[in-house]
Structures are given as structure tokens and as C-alpha cells.
Scaffold this active site. Structure first.
Site, PDB file in Angstrom:
ATOM      1  N   GLY A 184       0.809  -1.282  -0.131  1.00  0.00           N
ATOM      2  CA  GLY A 184       0.129   0.058  -0.039  1.00  0.00           C
ATOM      3  C   GLY A 184       0.848   1.285  -0.095  1.00  0.00           C
ATOM      4  N   GLU A 227      -1.377   3.242   6.391  1.00  0.00           N
ATOM      5  CA  GLU A 227      -1.465   4.122   5.277  1.00  0.00           C
ATOM      6  C   GLU A 227      -2.482   5.294   5.568  1.00  0.00           C
ATOM      7  OE1 GLU A 227       0.695   3.769   3.203  1.00  0.00           O
ATOM      8  OE2 GLU A 227       1.053   1.600   3.421  1.00  0.00           O
ATOM      9  N   PRO A 247      15.131  15.976  23.648  1.00  0.00           N
ATOM     10  CA  PRO A 247      13.819  16.898  23.815  1.00  0.00           C
ATOM     11  C   PRO A 247      13.969  18.214  22.945  1.00  0.00           C
ATOM     12  CG  PRO A 247      14.548  15.926  25.827  1.00  0.00           C
ATOM     13  CD  PRO A 247      15.499  15.613  24.843  1.00  0.00           C
ATOM     14  N   THR A 260       7.267   9.479  20.608  1.00  0.00           N
ATOM     15  CA  THR A 260       7.605   8.272  19.871  1.00  0.00           C
ATOM     16  C   THR A 260       9.183   8.128  19.828  1.00  0.00           C
ATOM     17  OG1 THR A 260       7.434   9.346  17.809  1.00  0.00           O
ATOM     18  CG2 THR A 260       5.365   8.216  18.402  1.00  0.00           C
TER      19      THR A 260
END
Length: 609
Positions: A184, A227, A247, A260
Site C-alpha cells: 500500500g 497508510e 527533547p 515516539t
């Protein structure tokens, strides 16, 4: 600031079935190709990310649930890639499970405190760009379903400012030198104004949903989730490797999301002990924007939600606006607006005589068999009149061909006790024939359906097993009647007949009758209807009854001159019952068989060989 972007600024993601044949997204190569054509695109992406970051980290009120109208463009060559409406609905379900973290689903398995509800919900469009009711799916035959790229998108497209376009294809072209199966790819939101006609995602058919063709893959529908993450503006969690590690840099490098942990490269399988670029910190391998197996993925983060909200405000605000969703048939609560009642009113009959099919808006949905081997009008046989709907099933060599035909939408609300009746004729080709017809009902142009019944070979057979093409005589038909009282409020009642072919002979359907149980004209519900086979017969003659209630009756056999030869009493106890008569002692010739009931008598002719 380094970024990657897919061919013609599309995000191409390779999510292969196992670690051996998985490859990273082909975005670096695509970026180089696109920059060679238009170097200004690099600056356009930088500007877009700067705009998004200013919103992303600003103190502002969170956006509430965003409802997104979706259209699927199924590009097919009469193969398995022409996926069913049920599989598409399952894909939407899985997508919403993931984006809303629906309790009790795969989308809410994670106990990671970083996991959040993204507040996106996706709906198949109820109205097309012209305001006409739709099931949210366009099916287009084209060989471009193989090695598909953006050229397949031109075959079917809705305004990308107003709809989320999803193209389903057989396979996707990989031209960048890396081996692997492309499952995809998506287009980033900031490209919408530059390339609106290619905005959306392209998906291989086995990546759509988790059932039927989608059940053959282990991604559990998560390729679509991944996707769609790109479509709302998210980068990979491993974007640019270990960039954005501190940071002070996490908001300007890597995936531009600070919660993340950066990864040196993509994750595969489900590496639960893998560390991120920061030693001692576990990688977030369950994030939907990594490459882990579908069974492993189960979270988006608050930072990703903030980024996607800012992106949607900046580039896709129309698609989830109240005015746009209403135009697509979705209200501000995410529910479908009621459809206007059909102008076609019950009671309704169609004899499938030549010209009847097109007159009221019947349509074919032959998914895997074009031309003569799918459903079509036929003058070879009819229960009444000059035609019937026929599937020349005997022509099918490949198993599991799926073909359907669909009634127009009919308002049945005036019926006090709605019933559907139709006549059917069928024969097996070999003893192992296992064809089946599923009959569905819908009240929204087929967007969602309920299964009314499944007819098997034993239910349908009216003729002898034969390798020759079956063309029924007037005595080789059977009546079927379905109670629709549970659906009496349907003002857009649509009936779909779907055949799955498994080594059978031809099938014919005639005399579609949708009316009250007390007024259905063909083969009254209170009358015992029957067919005979084989006819001509040798030793045994099968009398096949189709009756909704237990009935007591007599069977009488007469010679052609009217002399009584046999008279016996029987009772039908079930909806369908077969009685085998021993006629071996009869002389060769023509006979009459009469069924005597308290509702009247019926007589048919048969031949004894």
C-alpha cells in the site's frame, strides 16, 4: 531538515508478509525522482511541517471526533481482487477499531499508557458527488489493477477535498530496485492542493479488512491503518533513523513527534525487547507507524494525535466539516441521515421478460465472471413469459466464482406481511457439485446487508445431474418464499442474489414477487407447489414440495386418458420435502400427477420411459 516522501510525493510503504521479504518504504528513492522533476517540492514539505508544528504545539482546544466519508474504487480484472462489500465493511470496522481504540477489539489491546483515542471515524459515503445514493464502492474493470500506480487512480476518482479515496488493486508496481511486495501507499495531506487527483491511498486487495481475501494475510487490516496514518499526516516512527533523539530536537527532526522514541530502522515481527535509539529505552514497536506485524500493532500516541489534528486543520479541514459530511449523508453525530423512500412501491413483480431487467433499475454485479458465464438475461428457459435470469454455471472451470444480481430499491412499508417469492431451476454438473446462492436484503442501496438465506445444491436441484448444459422444462422449477416481516419498515428494500460456483450446472431464476403473504400471485404461500424430476423418469419419480406450513394432501396418478392408477395420502412437515414415487411397474408413456389439497388441486405431466 531531512524528510522522505514517496513517488510524486506519495508515501509508499512496503509491509511484507515476513521479515525476510519486507523492505522499508521506498520514500527516499521516490523523493530523489520527484526532486529531479520539481526541486521546489522539498521546500514545500519543509514549509508544511513548519506550519503544522506551529499548530501542533500551540495551546488550543482539542478537535472533537472527526467523521470522514470514504469511497472505495475497486480496480479489477474479474479476479479475487474484486472484493466483496462485506470485506470492505470489515476494513472500515477494523480501521475504526484502531483509530478509536474500541474496547474489546484488537485496537484496544495495548496497556501502554501512551496509547490514545485518535478521535477519527470513517464512514462509507452514502451519497456520491452528485448527491445520489451509493454503497460507497465503485467497481471498474481494468488491467491496470496489475502493477498499479497512480495511473490506476484516473479510472475512478471523487473530489479528494470531500472524500477519502481508497483504490483497491491486485498488486502494486515496485520500480525502485528493492525487492519486496508493495502492499500500500498513501499521499501526504500537504500535497492535496498540488496533486488533488491522486490524493488517497492504494491498497492491495488482501490488505483490505480481515475476512475473505483479507484473511489470507497476517496484517489484520493494519496496512490500511498505517497508510491512513500517512493520509492524516504522520511519518514513520523510524523517520530519518535516530534523528530527533533529544527533547530539543524531537519536534524538528525525525517523525516530528516527541512521544515516539526514535528508531534506527523499521521493526519487523513483534520485537518486544527491542531498544530505541536511546539506550535503555524500549522501542515503541507496537505503534501503527512502524512496520511490525499486524498482530503486534495497537497504538497511536498523544503526540501523533496532536500532529494529525494540526495537519487536518491545515490541509484537510473540508473533508470532516459538518457541511461536507452532511452532503455525503452523515450527520454531526456520525450517523447516516435517513434516505428518501424509493419511488418504486410494493407490491412489485418482475418476470424477467426481455426488457424487464433494465426497465426498473435491476443491475448485475458479476464480480469474477463477465459475459456469458455470469448472470444475464436468457430466453433459453422461463417459468412464465419469454425470459429468466440465468447463470451459465456449467462454463466455470475455476472454483469459487462469485456473481450477483441486485433488485432496484423498493418501498415495502405499505405491506402488512411482506414476503418474497421466486422460482428457481438448477441441476448439478457432477455429484460433487456444491454451488450455493445467498440472498441478501439491504435498506441503504447495499452499503450494509443482512443474509436472508443460503440455498445449497440440495435445496435448489430440480433437474438431473448432467454434464450437458441444463435447460429446464416447465416442470423443472421450484418455488422459494422468504418471510420479510422483520423488514417491513424498509422503504429502500433491495434484494441481492449472489452465486458461488462450485462445479455445478446452470441456474435460472424467474417470477420475482415482492408483496403481502396473502396476495403473492405466483404459487400462493398457502398452496402446495411442487416440481418433478427426473422427467422423463425410469424407476423413480421425485416429487419435490416447497411449502411453508404442514399440509395434508393426496397424490394421484392418472393415465393420459384419465384412468386412476394410484392415489395415496401424504403430509408435508417442513419447508421443503421430497417424496420418491416408485413408478417402475408403469408402462412407458405419458401420465398425469395430481396434488389434491384443501386449497385446490394442481396437475403436472410426466413421461415414463
Amino acid at each position: 531538515m531531512k524528510k522522505t516522501i514517496s513517488l510524486f510525493f506519495l508515501m509508499v510503504c512496503i509491509l511484507c508478509l515476513n521479515a525476510q521479504n519486507r523492505v522499508p518504504c521506498l520514500t527516499d528513492e521516490a523523493l530523489k525522482a520527484m526532486q529531479a522533476i520539481d526541486p521546489s517540492l522539498k521546500q514545500a514539505q519543509i514549509d508544511a511541517d513548519h506550519k503544522i508544528s506551529n499548530l501542533q504545539f500551540a495551546s488550543e482546544k482539542a478537535i472533537s471526533v472527526k467523521y470522514i466519508p470514504v469511497v472505495f474504487h475497486v480496480i479489477h480484472k474479474w479476479g479475487a481482487e474484486n472484493i466483496s462489500q462485506a470485506q470492505i465493511q470489515d476494513a472500515i470496522r477494523a480501521l475504526n477499531d484502531d483509530f478509536r481504540r474500541v474496547t474489546g477489539t484488537n485496537g484496544a489491546k495495548s496497556t501502554d499508557p501512551s496509547a490514545v483515542d485518535m478521535q477519527y471515524e470513517f464512514r462509507l459515503a452514502q451519497f456520491d458527488p452528485n448527491g445520489k445514493p451509493t454503497n460507497g464502492v465503485n467497481r471498474v474493470y481494468s488491467m491496470l489493477t496489475d502493477n498499479a500506480r497512480d495511473n490506476a487512480k484516473a479510472l475512478s476518482y471523487w473530489d479528494a477535498k470531500k472524500y477519502y479515496n481508497v483504490w483497491v488493486v491486485n498488486n502494486i508496481q515496485n520500480t525502485f530496485g528493492s525487492s519486496g511486495i508493495v502492499l500500500g501507499y498513501a499521499q501526504f495531506p500537504f500535497m492535496l492542493s498540488r496533486r488533488p487527483n491522486t490524493d488517497g491511498v492504494v491498497m492491495c486487495a488482501n490488505q483490505v479488512g480481515t475476512i475473505e481475501v483479507g484473511a489470507t494475510d497476517n496484517q489484520m487490516g493494519r496496512t490500511f491503518t498505517h497508510e491512513t496514518g500517512h493520509w492524516i499526516g504522520l511519518y514513520h516512527t523510524f523517520q530519518d533513523g535516530c534523528a530527533g533523539l533529544t527533547p530539543s530536537t524531537c519536534a524538528t527532526e525525525g517523525d516530528l513527534v516527541c512521544d515516539t522514541p526514535p528508531l534506527a530502522d523499521a521493526s519487523y515481527g513483534c520485537q518486544t525487547t527491542r531498544e530505541s535509539c536511546n539506550p535503555g529505552t524500549l522501542a515503541m514497536i507496537k505503534n501503527y507507524m512502524d512496520y511490525s506485524d499486524g498482530s503486534c500493532m495497537d497504538l497511536f500516541t498523544a503526540g501523533q494525535k496532536s500532529r494529525s489534528d494540526a495537519t487536518m486543520i491545515s490541509f484537510r479541514s473540508i473533508v470532516y466539516s459538518a457541511s461536507n459530511t452532511l452532503a455525503a449523508g452523515i450527520n454531526t453525530s456520525g450517523n447516516y441521515v435517513p434516505l428518501n423512500a424509493s419511488t418504486l412501491k410494493a407490491p412489485y413483480k418482475c418476470g424477467f421478460n426481455i426488457g424487464d431487467f433494465a426497465k426498473d433499475g435491476w443491475k448485475y454485479e458479476n464480480y469474477t465472471s463477465p459475459g456469458d458465464s455470469g448472470w444475464k438475461e436468457s430466453t433459453k428457459a422461463a417459468y412464465e413469459g419469454n425470459g429468466a435470469i440465468c447463470a451459465r454455471n456449467i462454463l466455470h472451470v475455476r472454483l469459487n466464482n462469485r456473481n450477483a444480481f441486485v433488485s432496484p430499491s423498493i418501498d415495502i412499508t405499505s405491506l402488512s406481511n411482506p414476503r418474497l417469492s421466486f422460482m428457481l431451476a438448477y441441476a448439478k454438473r457432477i455429484g460433487a457439485s456444491n454451488d450455493r446462492i445467498k440472498v441478501y436484503i439491504s435498506n441503504n442501496y447495499g452499503r450494509t446487508e443482512e443474509l436472508l438465506t443460503t440455498l445449497t445444491t440440495s435445496d435448489m436441484a430440480t433437474g438431473l445431474t448432467s454434464s450437458s448444459e441444463f435447460v429446464p422444462s416447465v416442470d423443472e422449477w421450484k418455488s422459494f418464499k422468504l418471510d420479510l416481516s422483520a423488514y417491513k419498515t424498509y422503504n429502500n428494500c433491495q434484494i441481492r442474489f449472489e452465486l458461488t460456483s462450485l462445479r455445478g450446472n446452470n441456474i435460472y431464476i424467474d417470477n420475482f414477487d415482492l408483496g403481502d403473504a396473502t396476495s403473492i400471485s405466483s404459487n400462493s404461500l398457502n398452496q402446495v407447489s411442487f416440481s418433478l424430476f427426473p422427467n422423463p423418469a425410469n424407476e423413480k419419480l421425485a416429487v419435490v414440495f416447497n411449502n411453508p406450513i404442514a399440509s395434508e394432501f393426496d397424490i394421484a396418478i392418472y393415465s393420459i386418458d384419465g384412468s386412476l392408477i394410484m392415489n395415496k395420502n401424504y403430509t408435508v412437515h417442513a419447508v421443503s420435502q421430497q417424496i420418491d414415487l416408485n413408478i417402475g411397474e408403469l408402462k412407458s408413456g405419458v401420465y398425469l400427477i395430481e396434488i389434491k389439497t384443501d386449497k385446490g388441486n394442481q396437475t403436472k405431466r410426466f413421461i415414463k420411459n
